[in-house]
Design a protein around this motif. Structure first.
Motif, PDB file in Angstrom:
ATOM      1  N   ILE A  80       0.854  -1.190   0.000  1.00  0.00           N
ATOM      2  CA  ILE A  80       0.000   0.000   0.000  1.00  0.00           C
ATOM      3  C   ILE A  80       0.890   1.239   0.000  1.00  0.00           C
ATOM      4  CG2 ILE A  80      -1.801   1.270   1.243  1.00  0.00           C
ATOM      5  CD1 ILE A  80      -2.560  -1.433   2.545  1.00  0.00           C
ATOM      6  N   VAL A  81       0.759   2.039  -1.046  1.00  0.00           N
ATOM      7  CA  VAL A  81       1.571   3.251  -1.172  1.00  0.00           C
ATOM      8  C   VAL A  81       0.746   4.461  -0.740  1.00  0.00           C
ATOM      9  CG1 VAL A  81       2.943   4.696  -2.727  1.00  0.00           C
ATOM     10  CG2 VAL A  81       2.864   2.213  -3.079  1.00  0.00           C
ATOM     11  N   VAL A  82       1.329   5.282   0.137  1.00  0.00           N
ATOM     12  CA  VAL A  82       0.655   6.492   0.612  1.00  0.00           C
ATOM     13  C   VAL A  82       1.593   7.686   0.443  1.00  0.00           C
ATOM     14  CG1 VAL A  82      -0.787   5.276   2.295  1.00  0.00           C
ATOM     15  CG2 VAL A  82       1.472   6.128   2.979  1.00  0.00           C
ATOM     16  N   GLU A  83       1.014   8.861   0.545  1.00  0.00           N
ATOM     17  CA  GLU A  83       1.837  10.070   0.403  1.00  0.00           C
ATOM     18  C   GLU A  83       2.696  10.303   1.639  1.00  0.00           C
ATOM     19  OE1 GLU A  83       1.265  14.897  -0.340  1.00  0.00           O
ATOM     20  OE2 GLU A  83      -0.432  13.532  -0.523  1.00  0.00           O
ATOM     21  N   ARG A  84       2.133  10.062   2.826  1.00  0.00           N
ATOM     22  CA  ARG A  84       2.863  10.325   4.072  1.00  0.00           C
ATOM     23  C   ARG A  84       2.547   9.197   5.052  1.00  0.00           C
ATOM     24  NH1 ARG A  84       3.384  16.375   6.539  1.00  0.00           N
ATOM     25  NH2 ARG A  84       4.177  15.887   8.614  1.00  0.00           N
ATOM     26  N   SER A  85       3.499   8.315   5.227  1.00  0.00           N
ATOM     27  CA  SER A  85       3.238   7.109   6.011  1.00  0.00           C
ATOM     28  C   SER A  85       3.040   7.404   7.496  1.00  0.00           C
ATOM     29  CB  SER A  85       4.364   6.093   5.818  1.00  0.00           C
ATOM     30  OG  SER A  85       5.622   6.651   6.112  1.00  0.00           O
ATOM     31  N   SER A  86       3.617   8.489   8.020  1.00  0.00           N
ATOM     32  CA  SER A  86       3.420   8.816   9.428  1.00  0.00           C
ATOM     33  C   SER A  86       1.955   9.159   9.712  1.00  0.00           C
ATOM     34  CB  SER A  86       4.329   9.985   9.846  1.00  0.00           C
ATOM     35  OG  SER A  86       4.114  11.113   9.017  1.00  0.00           O
ATOM     36  N   ARG A  87       1.317   9.843   8.773  1.00  0.00           N
ATOM     37  CA  ARG A  87      -0.114  10.140   8.935  1.00  0.00           C
ATOM     38  C   ARG A  87      -0.949   8.876   8.743  1.00  0.00           C
ATOM     39  NH1 ARG A  87      -1.094  16.182   6.230  1.00  0.00           N
ATOM     40  NH2 ARG A  87       0.137  17.292   7.822  1.00  0.00           N
ATOM     41  N   ALA A  88      -0.533   8.041   7.821  1.00  0.00           N
ATOM     42  CA  ALA A  88      -1.249   6.776   7.619  1.00  0.00           C
ATOM     43  C   ALA A  88      -1.202   5.938   8.890  1.00  0.00           C
ATOM     44  CB  ALA A  88      -0.641   6.009   6.444  1.00  0.00           C
ATOM     45  N   LEU A  89      -0.049   5.908   9.562  1.00  0.00           N
ATOM     46  CA  LEU A  89       0.083   5.141  10.802  1.00  0.00           C
ATOM     47  C   LEU A  89      -0.919   5.617  11.848  1.00  0.00           C
ATOM     48  CD1 LEU A  89       1.567   3.109  12.647  1.00  0.00           C
ATOM     49  CD2 LEU A  89       3.108   4.993  13.280  1.00  0.00           C
ATOM     50  N   ALA A  90      -1.056   6.942  12.000  1.00  0.00           N
ATOM     51  CA  ALA A  90      -1.985   7.483  12.995  1.00  0.00           C
ATOM     52  C   ALA A  90      -3.415   7.040  12.704  1.00  0.00           C
ATOM     53  CB  ALA A  90      -1.888   9.007  13.018  1.00  0.00           C
ATOM     54  N   LEU A  91      -3.804   7.069  11.431  1.00  0.00           N
ATOM     55  CA  LEU A  91      -5.166   6.676  11.058  1.00  0.00           C
ATOM     56  C   LEU A  91      -5.366   5.172  11.183  1.00  0.00           C
ATOM     57  CD1 LEU A  91      -5.621   8.998   7.945  1.00  0.00           C
ATOM     58  CD2 LEU A  91      -6.477   9.360  10.276  1.00  0.00           C
ATOM     59  N   LEU A  92      -4.345   4.398  10.814  1.00  0.00           N
ATOM     60  CA  LEU A  92      -4.432   2.939  10.932  1.00  0.00           C
ATOM     61  C   LEU A  92      -4.549   2.519  12.403  1.00  0.00           C
ATOM     62  CD1 LEU A  92      -1.696   1.919   8.336  1.00  0.00           C
ATOM     63  CD2 LEU A  92      -4.163   1.563   8.094  1.00  0.00           C
ATOM     64  N   ALA A  93      -3.762   3.158  13.258  1.00  0.00           N
ATOM     65  CA  ALA A  93      -3.817   2.831  14.694  1.00  0.00           C
ATOM     66  C   ALA A  93      -5.187   3.156  15.272  1.00  0.00           C
ATOM     67  CB  ALA A  93      -2.729   3.600  15.441  1.00  0.00           C
ATOM     68  N   ALA A  94      -5.768   4.273  14.824  1.00  0.00           N
ATOM     69  CA  ALA A  94      -7.108   4.646  15.284  1.00  0.00           C
ATOM     70  C   ALA A  94      -8.141   3.625  14.797  1.00  0.00           C
ATOM     71  CB  ALA A  94      -7.457   6.041  14.790  1.00  0.00           C
ATOM     72  N   ASN A  95      -8.078   3.274  13.516  1.00  0.00           N
ATOM     73  CA  ASN A  95      -9.026   2.310  12.956  1.00  0.00           C
ATOM     74  C   ASN A  95      -8.914   0.939  13.625  1.00  0.00           C
ATOM     75  OD1 ASN A  95      -9.983   4.205  11.155  1.00  0.00           O
ATOM     76  ND2 ASN A  95      -8.742   3.494   9.438  1.00  0.00           N
ATOM     77  N   PHE A  96      -7.675   0.516  13.884  1.00  0.00           N
ATOM     78  CA  PHE A  96      -7.456  -0.808  14.471  1.00  0.00           C
ATOM     79  C   PHE A  96      -8.108  -0.904  15.848  1.00  0.00           C
ATOM     80  CE2 PHE A  96      -4.889  -3.957  16.823  1.00  0.00           C
ATOM     81  CZ  PHE A  96      -5.044  -5.047  15.973  1.00  0.00           C
ATOM     82  N   ASN A  97      -8.158   0.230  16.562  1.00  0.00           N
ATOM     83  CA  ASN A  97      -8.771   0.261  17.896  1.00  0.00           C
ATOM     84  C   ASN A  97     -10.220   0.741  17.859  1.00  0.00           C
ATOM     85  OD1 ASN A  97      -6.606  -0.351  20.094  1.00  0.00           O
ATOM     86  ND2 ASN A  97      -5.542   0.936  18.604  1.00  0.00           N
ATOM     87  N   HIS A  98     -10.802   0.781  16.642  1.00  0.00           N
ATOM     88  CA  HIS A  98     -12.202   1.173  16.443  1.00  0.00           C
ATOM     89  C   HIS A  98     -12.466   2.630  16.845  1.00  0.00           C
ATOM     90  CE1 HIS A  98     -13.051  -3.022  15.550  1.00  0.00           C
ATOM     91  NE2 HIS A  98     -12.406  -3.339  16.661  1.00  0.00           N
ATOM     92  N   ASN A  99     -11.461   3.486  16.599  1.00  0.00           N
ATOM     93  CA  ASN A  99     -11.587   4.948  16.750  1.00  0.00           C
ATOM     94  C   ASN A  99     -12.132   5.388  18.105  1.00  0.00           C
ATOM     95  OD1 ASN A  99     -10.763   6.033  13.998  1.00  0.00           O
ATOM     96  ND2 ASN A  99     -12.275   4.471  13.437  1.00  0.00           N
ATOM     97  N   PRO A 100     -11.457   5.001  19.188  1.00  0.00           N
ATOM     98  CA  PRO A 100     -11.936   5.380  20.522  1.00  0.00           C
ATOM     99  C   PRO A 100     -11.911   6.882  20.776  1.00  0.00           C
ATOM    100  CG  PRO A 100      -9.715   4.468  20.652  1.00  0.00           C
ATOM    101  CD  PRO A 100     -10.206   4.220  19.257  1.00  0.00           C
ATOM    102  N   ALA A 101     -11.050   7.621  20.072  1.00  0.00           N
ATOM    103  CA  ALA A 101     -10.927   9.059  20.308  1.00  0.00           C
ATOM    104  C   ALA A 101     -12.209   9.812  19.978  1.00  0.00           C
ATOM    105  CB  ALA A 101      -9.768   9.632  19.485  1.00  0.00           C
ATOM    106  N   TYR A 102     -13.050   9.231  19.130  1.00  0.00           N
ATOM    107  CA  TYR A 102     -14.296   9.904  18.764  1.00  0.00           C
ATOM    108  C   TYR A 102     -15.357   9.787  19.861  1.00  0.00           C
ATOM    109  CZ  TYR A 102     -12.744  10.937  14.052  1.00  0.00           C
ATOM    110  OH  TYR A 102     -12.063  11.458  12.977  1.00  0.00           O
ATOM    111  N   THR A 103     -15.133   8.898  20.818  1.00  0.00           N
ATOM    112  CA  THR A 103     -16.070   8.748  21.919  1.00  0.00           C
ATOM    113  C   THR A 103     -15.632   9.552  23.145  1.00  0.00           C
ATOM    114  OG1 THR A 103     -16.601   6.525  21.123  1.00  0.00           O
ATOM    115  CG2 THR A 103     -17.276   7.062  23.367  1.00  0.00           C
ATOM    116  N   LEU A 104     -14.330   9.634  23.358  1.00  0.00           N
ATOM    117  CA  LEU A 104     -13.793  10.405  24.477  1.00  0.00           C
ATOM    118  C   LEU A 104     -13.882  11.905  24.212  1.00  0.00           C
ATOM    119  CD1 LEU A 104     -10.517   8.369  25.067  1.00  0.00           C
ATOM    120  CD2 LEU A 104     -12.388   8.551  26.720  1.00  0.00           C
ATOM    121  N   VAL A 105     -13.971  12.691  25.282  1.00  0.00           N
ATOM    122  CA  VAL A 105     -13.782  14.142  25.176  1.00  0.00           C
ATOM    123  C   VAL A 105     -12.296  14.380  25.398  1.00  0.00           C
ATOM    124  CG1 VAL A 105     -14.314  16.396  26.139  1.00  0.00           C
ATOM    125  CG2 VAL A 105     -16.094  14.644  26.017  1.00  0.00           C
ATOM    126  N   LEU A 106     -11.590  14.721  24.323  1.00  0.00           N
ATOM    127  CA  LEU A 106     -10.137  14.845  24.371  1.00  0.00           C
ATOM    128  C   LEU A 106      -9.721  16.303  24.453  1.00  0.00           C
ATOM    129  CD1 LEU A 106      -9.337  12.071  21.820  1.00  0.00           C
ATOM    130  CD2 LEU A 106      -8.080  12.344  23.941  1.00  0.00           C
TER     131      LEU A 106
END
Length: 490
Positions: A80-106
């Motif tokens: 999988i080729v992306v423009e910026r892998s560091s940003r891809a990592l952040a999104l992949l880590a969020a998706n893998f954990n089912h995006n918990p940050a959207y439920t918390l008040v951060l």
């Protein structure tokens, strides 16, 4: 989770291979790859993850996320080729954990100084107000009542989103976290939907990494550039960079000030070594926290509590009862000699000056002020002479010593510090390389009633020398030195 679901939102440039595969882990560290992992190759400041793709594949990576494909592609791997892998990592880590940050008040806190104090105070405030909260700070991480020492100010995305998931599982509704300039520059906090973001100040620090103050500022500003319109940006109007931070932000803007017109204002009525007496938005309150710099920290915490829907009177009542932060203007007093030591993390010119000026302001008895200061190795050398000059100018006597020399010789670091002194200031200083002996000397030179500042390490319980961490705690060393001063002590 299927690979097809995992890559949702990362906007790949190209994909080669099967997406209908079960993903068991996401990592950017090739040493942690196991069967079923997705390996993300990141170009870091120290090394390039693309150099470890072959190792990751050999260890069982089923997919590799890259910015550029290797010459030879393993057939059993999805590429999988992306423009910026560091940003891809952040999104992949969020998706893998089912995006918990959207439920918390951060709530994210950034700035040169004050991040730890504000994040910790927010955690204490909202906990006392009845919420179950998480904390991610320089000193420690907390999930409800569980806590453990931190290793980084802001963890990597894999650790961070795992923490968010654990917070949700533990019933947390709020999470307060420090967001460092390194983390923002490296996309560790990319894609996190902060409900509130706070900016404290911007003074010289981390130029060994960022190179210039402009780069440092731009890194901090990323936090506010990424806020949504439903968020609130709370900034110090007393720092000229506060208005810069919120340029172009979509968030609602709220300002805090000790001297100007602002949404939230505080006036200092009294500052002593016992605490602060402030007028906050027209209400007088006594706080247990010490130090004039904590007036702004308290004001920003108050503003955040109000902006997140808490009752202003309740916020002030709880804040007035909260104690200090470990290693931040932590006071140790010897009842026998009446010598007072202040242990503080101050490791930048601005923080050191603020701390010493606070001590002098609170010093109603006009006792002498003695300081002990060091500078870290392998870090910005330009602040060394500045810090030495500040310490010597604002102290009756200052001792220069070792901090965390890392791979540098402490003697050379001290020489860099001494270069900032003229002949007159040099007469007010001593240089003692061994930090333990320097603390003992500082205490021996003190007269009854003197105030001592031991600066630079604060909460740290180690000293890093040539790649090794040796147990060392300024607070422990100060207490031992005080015991030696006690008459008839064996």
């Amino acid at each position: 989770m299927l690979l097809r679901e995992l890559i949702n939102g990362i906007s790949p440039i190209s994909i080669q291979g099967n997406l209908e595969r079960e993903v068991l882990a996401v990592t950017f560290d090739s040493r942690k790859v196991t069967e079923g992992s997705v390996f993300v190759a990141i170009k870091g400041s120290q090394s390039d993850g693309h150099a470890y793709i072959e190792k990751a594949v050999a260890l069982g990576a089923l997919a590799v996320v890259v910015e550029s494909l290797p010459a030879v592609l393993a057939e059993n791997v999805t590429w999988i080729v992306v423009e910026r892998s560091s940003r891809a990592l952040a999104l992949l880590a969020a998706n893998f954990n089912h995006n918990p940050a959207y439920t918390l008040v951060l709530v994210g806190v950034t700035g040169t100084n004050g991040k730890t104090s504000i994040a910790t105070l927010l955690h204490g405030l909202f906990t006392e107000l009845g919420h179950t909260c998480g904390l991610v700070s320089t000193i420690r991480c907390k999930i409800g009542t569980e806590n453990w020492p931190a290793t980084h100010t802001t963890p990597d995305p894999v650790q961070l989103h795992d923490l968010f998931a654990r917070m949700l599982k533990a019933g947390c509704t709020f999470c307060f976290m420090e967001v460092s300039s390194h983390a923002l520059d490296q996309d560790r906090a990319y894609g996190i939907p902060f409900r509130a973001a706070l900016f404290t100040n911007l003074t010289r620090d981390h130029l060994d990494y960022h190179g210039t103050m402009d780069n440092y500022l731009r890194a901090k500003k990323l936090l506010f550039d990424q806020l949504g319109k439903e968020a609130v940006a709370i900034v110090s109007a007393d720092d000229r960079n506060g208005s810069v931070m919120v340029q172009n932000t979509r968030a609602e803007i709220r300002t805090c000030s000790l001297s100007k017109l602002a949404n939230y204002r505080a006036k200092m009525l009294d500052n002593t070594l016992e605490g602060l007496h402030l007028e906050v938005n027209g209400q007088q309150t006594w706080f247990r926290l010490r130090g004039a710099f904590n007036a702004m920290n308290l004001l920003m915490v108050y503003a955040t509590g109000c902006e997140l829907g808490e009752d202003p009177d309740s916020v002030l009542e709880v804040l007035s009862g909260l104690g200090g932060i470990e290693g931040r203007f932590e006071v140790i007093q010897d009842p026998e000699t009446r010598i007072t030591a202040v242990v503080d993390y101050a490791h930048t010119p601005d923080a050191l000056q603020n701390t010493l000026e606070t001590i002098k302001e609170a010093n109603h008895m006009q006792a002498r002020v003695l300081s002990l200061v060091g500078c870290g190795g392998d870090r910005d050398k330009g602040k060394r002479p500045e810090m030495a000059k500040i310490a010597a100018r604002l102290s009756d006597l200052s001792i220069f010593t070792s901090d965390n020399p890392r791979s540098e010789k402490p003697e050379e670091i001290i020489r860099d510090m001494e270069a900032g002194l003229d002949t007159l200031l040099r007469r007010k200083t001593l240089s003692i390389v061994d930090r333990r002996e320097a603390i003992r000397t500082l205490c021996r030179l003190a007269h009854p009633g003197d105030i001592l500042l031991v600066a630079g390490k604060g909460h740290e319980t180690y000293q890093e020398i040539m790649g090794e961490r040796h147990p060392f705690d300024d607070r422990v060393e100060v207490r031992r030195a005080f015991e030696e001063l006690t008459p008839n002590n064996p």
